[in-house]
Design a protein around this motif. Structure first.
Motif, PDB file in Angstrom:
ATOM      1  N   HIS A 199       0.839  -1.196   0.000  1.00 39.90           N
ATOM      2  CA  HIS A 199       0.000   0.000   0.000  1.00 39.90           C
ATOM      3  C   HIS A 199       0.872   1.244   0.000  1.00 39.90           C
ATOM      4  CE1 HIS A 199      -3.602  -2.186   1.724  1.00 39.90           C
ATOM      5  NE2 HIS A 199      -2.652  -2.959   2.226  1.00 39.90           N
ATOM      6  N   ASP A 200       0.212   2.406  -0.238  1.00 40.67           N
ATOM      7  CA  ASP A 200       0.801   3.649   0.241  1.00 40.67           C
ATOM      8  C   ASP A 200      -0.262   4.367   1.048  1.00 40.67           C
ATOM      9  OD1 ASP A 200      -0.502   5.961  -1.319  1.00 40.67           O
ATOM     10  OD2 ASP A 200       0.136   4.646  -2.946  1.00 40.67           O
ATOM     11  N   ASP A 237      -3.333   2.437  -4.978  1.00 32.56           N
ATOM     12  CA  ASP A 237      -2.058   2.330  -4.256  1.00 32.56           C
ATOM     13  C   ASP A 237      -1.454   0.941  -4.357  1.00 32.56           C
ATOM     14  OD1 ASP A 237      -4.179   1.349  -2.499  1.00 32.56           O
ATOM     15  OD2 ASP A 237      -2.746   1.411  -0.846  1.00 32.56           O
TER      16      ASP A 237
HETATM   17 ZN    ZN Z   1      -4.080   0.490   0.437  1.00 32.06          ZN
END
Ligand code: ZN
Length: 352
Positions: free
Chosen positions: A30-31, A148
């Protein structure tokens, strides 16, 4: 090259259930989607606000910070998506480690990215996973709602396959020479669980945690024009804290204790929902004016797509904000025109 991993777990609550994860079968990358928010900033937020969402590890240019033990579940992917079950035979929250890349603001991307890559390799080594098949982007699992970390990596010129290659390369170093285990560091005293044990923070204190507080103050509208977020709690910071305390009817002592910190984070991370932002049901485009346009602008601003002034005029900035928002979702045409579909996705974003 080995990095330190810092383990500073949040308390149990909505963000940390304490439920056991069983076997780790994959990793979801993720970010944070929140430019400039640091690993510790996220930790403090999850620790105090306890939203029903979380991830195990937050990585910026200084810390690889595990906030939830790797043998416990975190809530980082909607359970309604099906790709995780199809590919891995399990819900991501039940069988995957969630890793978040912090980016933007003052975070040095290259430093953060190096740690992000290294940590993915570390997890592959630890849980015997293959980068090619066992690392998946949140965007791939939830394409209708998420981009993301693919979009962010791309803005820095890194494609998904380049990222996986980098992880494989880092993993080869793990395999080739029996790596010395990463050092697990407790955070330095001025930051450790500052939330729990070292508060209040006040004049004379310094360090990353002071910088986090300063960044929160600036975000909340309390400017620090002379020194900015320099990590040193001086008179300017103290004055800003006192002004904040006055504005929010707290005891005015210029110290950041749990009440002030909570309030600050609450102000900056207000949980809102779509019911707070009524949206018109019609179709609106450049040139339109009126209260309906104002509603659209307010909602866009809330989800950080700056539409320019909230003036009820659907001008180029508002059109651009709509287009940028649409570009996040495959299901939406990037035409800058607000209609029922765009409305639906803005509402989902507000409720997220
Ligand atoms: Zn995420």
């Amino acid at each position: 090259m080995a990095y330190e991993i810092t383990r500073d777990y949040i308390r149990t609550g909505n963000s940390r259930s304490g439920q056991s994860i069983g076997t780790v079968r994959f990793i979801v990358s993720h970010d944070t989607g929140n430019p400039g928010s640091t690993a510790y900033g996220n930790r403090n937020y999850f620790n105090t606000q306890q939203p029903s969402a979380s991830a195990h590890t937050f990585i910026d240019d200084k810390y690889i910070l595990e906030i939830i033990p790797l043998n416990e579940k975190a809530w980082h992917v909607r359970s309604s998506v099906t790709g995780d079950n199809r590919r891995y035979g399990a819900n991501a929250n039940d069988a995957a480690i969630g890793v978040e890349l912090c980016h933007g603001g003052k975070i040095n991307f290259q430093e953060a990215y190096n740690r992000y890559v290294w940590y993915h390799a570390y997890l592959c080594d630890k849980f015997n996973l293959n980068p090619n098949s066992h690392i998946i982007a949140h965007a791939t699992l939830d394409p209708a709602r998420r981009t993301d970390p693919i979009n962010i990596l791309r803005t820095y010129g890194i494609s998904w396959s380049m990222f996986i290659d980098d992880v494989e390369e880092a993993l080869r170093h793990f395999n080739g020479s029996a790596p010395s285990p990463p050092r697990i560091s407790k955070p330095p005293a001025s930051e450790v669980g500052s939330v729990r044990v070292k508060l209040p923070i006040g004049e004379g204190d310094s360090g990353p945690f002071v910088r986090d507080i300063q960044q929160e103050l600036i975000k909340a509208g309390y400017r620090l024009p002379r020194y900015g977020a320099d990590g040193i709690f001086g008179e300017e910071t103290e004055n800003a804290v006192m002004k904040f305390q006055r504005d929010y009817h707290l005891a005015v002592d210029g110290l950041v204790g749990p009440i002030t910190l909570n309030k600050l984070q609450e102000v900056n991370h207000q949980r809102v929902s779509s019911t707070d932002f009524p949206l018109p049901t019609g179709i609106y485009r450049r040139g339109d004016q009126g209260d309906a346009v104002k509603q659209i602008q307010r909602a866009l601003k809330q989800i950080n797509f700056n539409p320019g002034a909230i003036d009820g005029i659907y001008g180029p900035k508002t059109e651009d904000a709509v287009r940028r928002f649409q570009s996040m979702y495959r299901a939406l045409a990037d035409d800058g025109i607000y209609g029922p579909n765009t409305r639906k996705y803005i509402r989902m974003e507000l409720d997220d």
